[in-house]
Design an enzyme around this catalytic site. Structure first.
Site, PDB file in Angstrom:
ATOM      1  N   GLU A 115       0.845  -1.229   0.072  1.00  0.00           N
ATOM      2  CA  GLU A 115       0.007  -0.080  -0.111  1.00  0.00           C
ATOM      3  C   GLU A 115       0.822   1.274   0.067  1.00  0.00           C
ATOM      4  OE1 GLU A 115      -2.877  -0.460  -0.589  1.00  0.00           O
ATOM      5  OE2 GLU A 115      -3.207  -2.536   0.018  1.00  0.00           O
ATOM      6  N   CYS A 149      -2.147   9.030   2.686  1.00  0.00           N
ATOM      7  CA  CYS A 149      -1.594   8.421   1.411  1.00  0.00           C
ATOM      8  C   CYS A 149      -2.599   8.911   0.516  1.00  0.00           C
ATOM      9  CB  CYS A 149      -1.220   6.957   1.630  1.00  0.00           C
ATOM     10  SG  CYS A 149      -2.659   5.984   2.168  1.00  0.00           S
TER      11      CYS A 149
END
Length: 490
Positions: A238, A272
């Site tokens: 990720e 993110c």
């Protein structure tokens, strides 16, 4: 964005391990021993019943939520200022939903799934059996240390695995408290937390896990994948990247600006999936800046003393953001700050950036902070070309109400996830997987996809007592040739 009395709520150290050993300093040898201890324990119970898995999930929920205030205080101390309201919203609410979904659906997820065997194998039967992988490794970043440590753990536990978790050294108080809480709820041969510096992190990533999930930067993701490759360890990465937001020509403009500002100010942009740049119709730049300034003053009045806005995590990260802005300005960009910044408290109000050259680091690197470049476009085709000329992002945000624009952007771009007329919220949708694509990562977790990530979906074929297998066995002859012609007939 990061277990019952008989077995796990009252931890019993396994041979060669102790609760203290999971939180102290580690070497490659002690990490390997801890992994071996968990793998041995897994082999003693390779397929836990759902009742056991559910107990583990409830134990995790109970110990973390009983210490919600302490965890929020630890994060506040680590950041210098971390909004307690944001911690509740972005970490605990999303985590609770993840645990609730696993408890509600997990028993169904682990049932064998019937599949077609095909007419030539009838009356044989086919199924897929979800099987625990063994020991999972989870590497946690600093920006959402609770959610990104506990959420993958929920998936791993629901799938019947054991887990080692490496927390970030940039949140030492939160990491230490998380390790203590996990040690209260789990034996170290079931779930253990490892704390330490980058060297410990590198040794951790090099362990031969049955699956490794890493959340962090693309640069470190390369190193993690290289380390995992030595053991052919499957990975879920990720990562980050530059997540675009596109405001359509017929969008509700003020709503779009307000929504994007919410996404960019949450955790001071240290997210993110925060919008990294905004594509907007040419000529609307001044209106975007004016609306953003007005909205920011409403969201965070008396900014210098406001406790709802989170600080930048460290002086190094604060200085990096300043360098990105200064370099862009030196290259001809204009900076439009929405408020002040203070190096002493690491409070950094959002800055809208116009005319930033594509060659600047601001436009090349993931920003991971409250700088927001805006890029004008003339046609939707031009905007789509701009997005598609860059590495595939972790998230894409579109503001549009006309079906044609929504359809085109959905089908003509590739991103890890997408939200329409919203920012960030796709990560909180219970039934949606979360993951990247290309440079923004690989694999996914959350919900059923998280269960699958930490499971081997084992195909099983069972031959019927009465079957025709002998008809296609040697010696091959006329009957065999006739059958093959029939089987290959279109």
């Amino acid at each position: 964005m990061k277990q019952d009395l008989p077995e796990t709520l009252a931890p019993q150290p396994a041979p060669g391990a102790s609760a203290a050993s999971t939180t102290g300093e580690h070497t490659p040898d002690t990490l390997a021993a801890l992994l071996a201890t968990q793998r041995e324990a897994f082999l003693r119970e390779p397929f836990p019943a759902w009742s056991t898995r559910a107990r583990h999930l409830r134990a995790l929920r109970d110990v973390l939520f009983a210490n919600q205030d302490a965890l929020a205080d630890a994060m506040n101390a680590d950041f210098g200022q971390r909004s307690k309201a944001e911690v509740a919203l972005a970490e605990f609410v999303v985590l609770k939903q993840e645990i609730d979904a696993a408890l509600k659906h997990g028993e169904r997820w682990m049932r064998p799934q019937r599949r077609r065997a095909g007419k030539w194998l009838a009356p044989g039967r086919a199924k897929v059996v979800p099987q625990p992988l063994g020991v999972a490794g989870i590497v946690v970043p600093w920006n959402y240390p609770l959610l990104l440590g506990a959420s993958p753990l929920v998936c791993a536990l629901a799938a019947g695995n054991r887990a080692l978790i490496k927390m970030s050294e940039l949140t030492p108080r939160t990491s230490a408290l998380f390790a203590d809480l996990i040690a209260q709820a789990f034996a170290p041969d079931h779930v253990a937390v490892v704390n330490g510096d980058a060297a410990v992190g590198a040794a951790f990533s090099a362990l031969p896990f049955d699956h490794l999930l890493f959340t962090g930067s693309t640069r470190i993701g390369h190193e993690v994948m290289r380390a995992a490759a030595n053991h052919l360890t499957p990975v879920t990465l990720e990562l980050g990247g530059k997540s675009p937001a596109l405001i359509g020509t017929q969008a509700r403009f003020d709503y779009a600006v307000d929504s994007l500002l919410l996404g960019k100010t949450l955790n001071a942009g240290q997210t993110c999936i925060a919008p990294d740049y905004v594509l907007l119709p040419r000529g609307s730049e001044a209106a975007f800046i004016a609306r953003a300034r007005t909205r920011f003053e409403t969201l965070y009045p008396q900014f210098a003393t406001n406790r709802d806005y989170t600080s930048i995590i460290s002086p190094r990260h604060f200085e990096r953001l300043e360098r990105l802005a200064d370099e862009a300005q030196a290259a001809g960009a204009q900076l439009h700050p929405l408020g002040p910044r203070d190096a002493a408290t690491r409070q950094f109000a959002p800055v809208i950036v116009t005319n930033a050259p594509d060659s600047t680091r601001l436009m090349q690197e993931e920003i991971f902070g409250p700088l927001l470049p805006i890029v004008p476009y003339d046609t939707l085709d031009e905007a789509l070309r701009y997005v598609n000329a860059r590495p595939r992002p972790l998230a894409l945000y579109l503001y549009a109400d006309d079906a044609r624009t929504v359809d085109r952007v959905t089908h003509e771009t590739v991103a890890g996830g997408m939200s329409v007329n919203e920012t960030l919220m796709h990560i909180a949708a219970e039934g949606l997987p979360f993951g990247g694509v290309g440079a923004s990562g690989m694999g996914a977790y959350h919900g059923y996809e998280g269960f699958q990530t930490f499971s081997k979906m084992k195909p099983v074929f069972t031959q019927a007592r009465l079957n025709a297998r002998g008809l296609i066995a040697p010696p091959y002859g006329k009957l065999f040739n006739t059958l093959i012609r029939v089987m290959l007939r279109f």
